[in-house]
Design a protein around this motif. Sequence first.
Motif, short mmCIF file in Angstrom:
data_model
loop_
_atom_site.label_atom_id
_atom_site.label_comp_id
_atom_site.label_asym_id
_atom_site.label_seq_id
_atom_site.Cartn_x
_atom_site.Cartn_y
_atom_site.Cartn_z
N LEU A 266 18.02 -23.85 38.90
CA LEU A 266 18.23 -22.31 39.01
C LEU A 266 17.98 -21.82 40.32
CD1 LEU A 266 16.75 -21.35 35.51
CD2 LEU A 266 19.18 -22.02 36.00
N ASN A 267 17.49 -22.58 41.10
CA ASN A 267 17.41 -21.99 42.48
C ASN A 267 16.87 -20.58 42.76
OD1 ASN A 267 19.34 -21.41 45.29
ND2 ASN A 267 17.59 -22.59 45.40
N PRO A 268 15.80 -20.15 41.98
CA PRO A 268 15.56 -18.67 41.90
C PRO A 268 15.18 -18.00 43.44
CG PRO A 268 13.59 -19.90 41.29
CD PRO A 268 14.57 -21.21 41.56
N LEU A 269 15.76 -16.89 43.27
CA LEU A 269 15.45 -16.04 44.56
C LEU A 269 13.96 -15.46 44.43
CD1 LEU A 269 16.82 -14.78 46.96
CD2 LEU A 269 17.23 -12.67 45.51
N VAL A 270 13.11 -15.67 45.37
CA VAL A 270 11.86 -15.10 45.35
C VAL A 270 11.66 -14.26 46.39
CG1 VAL A 270 9.37 -15.81 45.54
CG2 VAL A 270 11.10 -17.66 44.33
N ALA B 186 4.59 -16.62 57.02
CA ALA B 186 6.00 -16.22 56.45
C ALA B 186 6.96 -17.42 56.62
CB ALA B 186 6.43 -14.90 57.19
N ASN B 187 6.84 -18.18 57.81
CA ASN B 187 7.75 -19.25 57.91
C ASN B 187 7.21 -20.35 57.35
OD1 ASN B 187 7.96 -22.03 59.81
ND2 ASN B 187 9.89 -20.70 60.24
N PHE B 188 5.96 -20.66 57.03
CA PHE B 188 5.86 -21.64 56.38
C PHE B 188 6.08 -21.58 54.74
CE2 PHE B 188 1.96 -23.90 54.15
CZ PHE B 188 2.45 -25.35 54.21
N SER B 189 5.75 -20.29 54.19
CA SER B 189 5.90 -20.05 52.83
C SER B 189 7.60 -20.27 52.71
CB SER B 189 5.79 -18.43 52.64
OG SER B 189 4.19 -18.29 52.84
N ALA B 190 8.40 -19.48 53.52
CA ALA B 190 9.95 -19.68 53.27
C ALA B 190 10.30 -21.21 53.49
CB ALA B 190 10.56 -18.92 54.46
N LEU C 106 11.05 -26.87 47.91
CA LEU C 106 10.58 -27.06 46.49
C LEU C 106 12.05 -26.78 45.87
CD1 LEU C 106 9.18 -26.59 43.72
CD2 LEU C 106 8.99 -24.28 44.24
N GLY C 107 13.06 -25.97 46.35
CA GLY C 107 14.27 -25.96 45.41
C GLY C 107 14.60 -24.53 45.20
N ALA C 108 13.72 -23.53 45.71
CA ALA C 108 13.95 -21.93 45.48
C ALA C 108 14.37 -21.34 46.49
CB ALA C 108 12.46 -21.51 45.13
N SER C 109 14.68 -19.98 46.53
CA SER C 109 15.43 -19.49 47.67
C SER C 109 14.77 -18.34 48.12
CB SER C 109 16.85 -18.89 46.97
OG SER C 109 17.54 -18.15 48.27
N PRO C 110 13.99 -18.33 49.17
CA PRO C 110 13.11 -17.33 49.81
C PRO C 110 13.79 -16.03 50.25
CG PRO C 110 13.30 -19.11 51.30
CD PRO C 110 13.93 -19.46 50.10
N PHE C 111 13.38 -15.08 50.17
CA PHE C 111 13.92 -13.79 50.76
C PHE C 111 12.37 -13.02 51.16
CE2 PHE C 111 17.28 -10.25 50.06
CZ PHE C 111 17.17 -9.82 51.22
N MET C 112 12.26 -13.05 52.61
CA MET C 112 11.18 -12.26 52.96
C MET C 112 11.69 -10.95 53.57
SD MET C 112 10.32 -15.09 52.86
CE MET C 112 8.49 -15.54 53.33
N ALA C 113 11.29 -9.87 52.95
CA ALA C 113 11.65 -8.48 53.26
C ALA C 113 10.62 -7.60 53.13
CB ALA C 113 12.88 -8.37 52.37
N GLY D 47 -2.71 -21.69 50.65
CA GLY D 47 -3.00 -20.82 49.33
C GLY D 47 -1.85 -19.75 49.22
N CYS D 48 -1.39 -19.37 50.42
CA CYS D 48 -0.33 -18.35 50.56
C CYS D 48 1.15 -18.97 49.93
CB CYS D 48 -0.11 -17.59 51.83
SG CYS D 48 -1.68 -16.80 52.41
N LEU D 49 1.42 -20.30 50.41
CA LEU D 49 2.53 -20.92 50.00
C LEU D 49 2.38 -21.07 48.45
CD1 LEU D 49 5.11 -22.18 50.01
CD2 LEU D 49 3.88 -24.31 50.93
N LEU D 50 1.28 -21.58 47.92
CA LEU D 50 0.97 -21.77 46.71
C LEU D 50 1.30 -20.57 46.03
CD1 LEU D 50 0.18 -23.48 44.17
CD2 LEU D 50 -2.31 -22.92 44.87
N SER D 51 0.78 -19.34 46.01
CA SER D 51 1.11 -18.09 45.47
C SER D 51 2.70 -17.98 45.35
CB SER D 51 0.67 -16.87 46.19
OG SER D 51 -0.88 -17.11 46.17
N ALA D 52 3.25 -18.16 46.30
CA ALA D 52 5.11 -18.09 46.37
C ALA D 52 5.39 -19.22 45.54
CB ALA D 52 5.38 -18.39 47.73
N VAL D 53 4.83 -20.24 45.48
CA VAL D 53 5.35 -21.58 44.40
C VAL D 53 5.18 -20.84 43.09
CG1 VAL D 53 5.02 -23.83 43.73
CG2 VAL D 53 5.42 -23.34 46.17
N VAL D 54 4.08 -20.41 42.61
CA VAL D 54 3.72 -19.79 41.30
C VAL D 54 5.01 -18.95 41.16
CG1 VAL D 54 2.08 -18.38 40.12
CG2 VAL D 54 1.44 -20.13 41.59
N GLY D 55 5.45 -17.94 41.91
CA GLY D 55 6.35 -16.99 41.68
C GLY D 55 7.61 -17.97 41.48
#
Length: 265
Positions: free
Chosen positions: A10-14, A23-27, A33-40, A190-198
């Motif tokens: 599903l490639n969810p927008l996060v 920010a860069n590492f999280s994106a 992972l296969g998700a779609s990051p949006f840093m805004a 830890g921060c990336l993990l929180s984004a992965v949980v999202g």
Amino acid sequence: MSYLAKVRELNPLVHNITNIVVANFSANGLLALGASPFMADAPEEVADVAAMSGAVVLNIGTLNEQLIASMVLAGQSANTHNVPLVLDPVGAGATAYRSEVTQRLLNEMQITALRGNVAEVANVAGESWASKGVDAGAGDGDVIALANKAALKLGSVVIITGKEDIITDGSRTFIVSNGHPVLTKVTGTGCLLSAVVGAFLAVSEGDWLEAAAEAISFYGVAAEIAAELTAHKGPGDFQIEFLNQLAMVTPQIYNAKSRIELVNQ
Ligand code: ATP
Ligand code: TZP
Ligand code: MG
Ligand code: MG
């Protein structure tokens, strides 16, 4: 179907409002992972971005008042549009300002999941635990009781990470024992993990607890494999291989290596 397979399908927008360190590492981690990051984080657009996203992740790592105003707008938009909302209260308890901002955010919105180290979650639960800046200090309290207390207080899933990870909704509790100590040598894991949980919550259709537990275990499995492949190197090589493994761990590999235990209450 596993939540991991669903994320890749599903490639969810996060939507992330996060700190300048990660920010860069999280994106990159979300992309791998296969998700779609949006840093805004502009207040003019965050409500719109949250409304169109599969999940919103708020992280107070390098906070300031404009950022917090944006987080309130994004969080309230997520609530209005039934978008799952993750909070990473980086450094809550380390300074009075971080504790106060964390409470302010929790008062202004209903979060779906809280992810932090034990000191941060203790602060949210109204307990105290030693901390050193954004890192948890040593302590010997009952971590499961702490997680339960926070979950019941917030009405959310609560995730405390460390050597072992606790995931609870205050009623059912999982312990995950995947992971590797080298994760503590790379900032932002830890921060990336929180984004992965999202990303996992975004595809879970309300099964928040199960999806969060799978996210945590999957992340630990990727770290274990990356640590093994870079055992003769340092944290730099591990960081790159970890991103590779976030992309390469399949549901089959995950199932073979996952260690999730349901704790009886
Ligand atoms: P802190 O700032 O206290 O390090 P954090 O926000 O970076 O907290 P962690 O608790 O380090 O978050 O969790 C990030 C990841 O690292 C999780 O997957 C967790 O399971 C893993 N982890 C942390 N410490 C260890 C450890 N000693 N052994 C194995 N895995 C660990
Ligand atoms: N300082 C402020 S935010 C931040 C640092 C070092 C990143 C913390 O990342 P994590 O994931 O909690 O280790
Ligand atoms: Mg860490
Ligand atoms: Mg952290």
